[in-house]
Design an enzyme around this catalytic site. Structure first.
Site: not given
Ligand SMILES: [Zn+2]
Length: 217
Positions: A97-100, A138, A166, A168
């Site tokens: 995931c590009e956030h975490h 996703q 996910h 995260c």
């Molecule tokens: Zn994430």
């Protein structure tokens, strides 16, 4: 240490393109993260870790070196008159995931109604990997897979459903193990004809189980 810079990226001076850092810079960054976590990167068990992590990144993010559309363009075959939907289900993928930068692990199901071109199973799996092995969300990955197939094969329609967990969400933050995220992209006949969409959803064991996102963009 390997100081080589990926020549394709380092030479690419077009606007918006980033110069890839050296392997040594990447390993130094990983040492910093180890210290940030609270450990000593020079202790015995961690000494080779920055090099291992850098190599793991090369594998996890290999999709940046891939252009799935170029690849598909070279590998399609004629349908030989086949005019029913083609469904490939349970294509495992691993993404981040590009956030975490935490793993997203799941399955992609692909359906399409060929017009005059089909592709082999291994090509579809490689298409999924090409988009999965990047920093992703996703929803975007699902749409990218569908758009790429649509653009290259020009079928009557494309359906893509992704189901994934996910990490995260499961290992931090809200800590909700067992939660699966389902995303879908329906184009052409799969968007316009409920019975074709249902045929696909039934084939992947999801009849009526998801709401369909609008494929227009
Ligand atoms: Zn994430």
């Amino acid at each position: 240490m390997d100081e080589k810079v990926n020549p394709k990226r380092a030479d690419d001076k077009s606007p918006g393109k980033l110069v890839k850092p050296s392997r040594a810079e990447a390993e130094a960054a990983i040492r910093t993260l180890i210290r940030w976590a609270g450990d000593d990167p020079d202790r015995e068990g961690l000494r080779a870790t920055p090099a291992r992590v850098a190599r793991a990144y090369e594998e996890w993010f290999a999709g940046y070196n891939d252009d799935p559309s170029e690849y598909l363009k070279r590998t399609f075959e004629e349908t030989g008159g086949y005019d029913e939907i083609v469904v490939l289900r349970d294509i495992r993928f691993e993404s981040h995931c590009e956030h975490h930068m935490a793993p997203i692990i799941g399955k992609v199901h692909i359906g399409y109604l060929p017009r005059n071109r089909v592709v082999g199973i291994s090509k579809l799996a490689r298409l999924v990997d090409g988009f999965a092995r990047r920093l992703q969300i996703q929803e975007k990955m699902t749409a990218e897979i569908a758009s790429c197939l649509d653009a290259v094969l020009k079928p009557h329609g494309v359906a893509v459903v992704a189901e994934a967990t996910h990490q995260c969400m499961t290992t931090r933050g809200v800590h909700k193990p067992g939660v699966t995220m389902v995303t879908s992209r329906m184009l052409g006949v799969f968007r316009d004809r409920a019975e074709t969409r249902q045929e696909f959803l039934a084939a992947i064991g999801m009849r009526g189980g998801i709401s369909v996102t609008d494929g227009s963009s």
